[in-house]
Design an enzyme around this catalytic site. Structure first.
Site, mmCIF file in Angstrom:
data_model
loop_
_atom_site.group_PDB
_atom_site.id
_atom_site.type_symbol
_atom_site.label_atom_id
_atom_site.label_comp_id
_atom_site.label_asym_id
_atom_site.label_seq_id
_atom_site.Cartn_x
_atom_site.Cartn_y
_atom_site.Cartn_z
ATOM 1 N N ASP A 141 110.258 -5.399 12.670
ATOM 2 C CA ASP A 141 108.897 -5.726 12.273
ATOM 3 C C ASP A 141 108.516 -4.726 11.181
ATOM 4 O OD1 ASP A 141 106.236 -6.807 12.364
ATOM 5 O OD2 ASP A 141 105.654 -5.131 13.659
ATOM 6 N N ASP B 76 104.819 -3.855 9.768
ATOM 7 C CA ASP B 76 103.579 -3.081 9.886
ATOM 8 C C ASP B 76 103.552 -2.246 11.156
ATOM 9 O OD1 ASP B 76 103.043 -4.502 7.623
ATOM 10 O OD2 ASP B 76 101.566 -5.825 8.550
ATOM 11 N N ASP C 174 106.141 -2.963 17.122
ATOM 12 C CA ASP C 174 105.037 -2.263 17.785
ATOM 13 C C ASP C 174 104.132 -3.204 18.560
ATOM 14 O OD1 ASP C 174 102.111 -2.576 16.092
ATOM 15 O OD2 ASP C 174 103.931 -3.299 15.138
#
Length: 290
Positions: free
Chosen positions: A22, A24, A196
């Site tokens: 991922d 961001d 996250d």
């Protein structure tokens, strides 16, 4: 790569494997799309009110992550905001400001993991909900081999229509990496994934080595229940300021828009395309530009 994170990556030569990241708050410390809001304002794409709103959205995103409802609101807002934007202008703004805005917020720990996966012969794939016009240049900066990103519909006038062609989010990310695994021959049981967000649980669950990075409460709880490793990244650093031993290995960044077959609930097709750039092609392009 030295330290704790060096022990997280095993070296498997065959069959082919990949590491899915991922973007961001996993590879970079902020939202990739929202980070460019000031540049879009200076380029005349958005007004001051929109800059303030995106700044607030960025704050909320960083403070507590984003659950499904927040991500949907963000998608709707950004889709409406970019309607009418000239795609070429967006690409030029991103290219001009990429190093100033993104380079300083790349996590040193993530950059080290990317290097380690490459050293192990593993492809690196960035899988992001942000738009392809933003994610693809970041992927190239990071030396990623492929990129999966959201794509907006572009009209005949070269401007965004405000409609979403492909939304790289939630279960769709998992479908995308399965499609890549099938086309590229990845053994997902030996692949790695990092995120996250609790919305990326399907992507994490699709591989044999999932990792929760800087997780919010939802993902932290899920990771604890499933026995997934939890990593804390907290050292943003410019790539050129990293120690020589940790420097990025030059690789051609190959951008891929991964998609999936029919989803069980919708039986709708998602577009899939993949392209590779060889080192020679990249060198030739640079020579032509000069």
């Amino acid at each position: 790569m030295a330290g704790t994170y060096a022990q997280l990556v095993e070296n498997h030569s065959l069959p082919r494997t990949a590491a899915f990241f991922d973007l961001d708050k996993t590879v970079i410390a902020k939202s990739s799309t929202l980070t460019f809001s000031k540049s879009f304002y200076q380029g005349g794409l958005i007004n001051r009110r929109a800059v303030l709103r995106t700044a607030y959205t960025q704050f909320v995103f960083l403070a507590g992550g984003a659950d499904h409802d927040q991500m949907e609101r963000m998608r709707e807002y950004l889709s409406a905001l970019c309607k009418g934007w000239n795609v070429q202008q967006v690409k030029e703004i991103v290219a001009e400001t990429l190093h100033d805005l993104i380079d300083p917020i790349i996590y040193d720990e993530a950059a080290s993991l990317i290097e380690e996966h490459h050293a192990a012969g593993r492809d690196v794939v960035i899988v992001s909900t942000s738009g392809a016009e933003v994610v693809e240049p970041i992927g190239e900066l990071l030396g990623a081999d492929r990129v999966v990103a959201t794509r907006m519909v572009v009209g005949d006038d070269g401007c965004f229509t405000g409609e979403v062609e492909y939304y790289a989010y939630g279960p769709t990310k998992a479908e995308a990496i399965r499609a890549l695994a099938e086309s590229e021959g990845y053994d997902l049981s030996r692949c790695y994934a990092y995120s996250d967000s609790v919305t990326d649980v399907p992507m994490l669950a699709a591989v044999g080595h999932p990792h929760a990075v800087n997780p919010g409460r939802g993902l932290r709880r899920e990771a604890a229940l499933r026995g997934w490793p939890i990593l804390d990244f907290n050292r943003p650093v410019r790539l050129k300021q990293r120690l020589p031993a940790f420097s990025m290995t030059p690789r051609p960044a190959v951008m891929a828009m991964a998609a999936v077959g029919a989803a069980a609930a919708t039986a709708g097709l998602v577009w899939y395309a993949s392209r590779r750039r060889t080192v020679a092609a990249r060198t030739a392009a640079q020579a032509t530009a000069l």
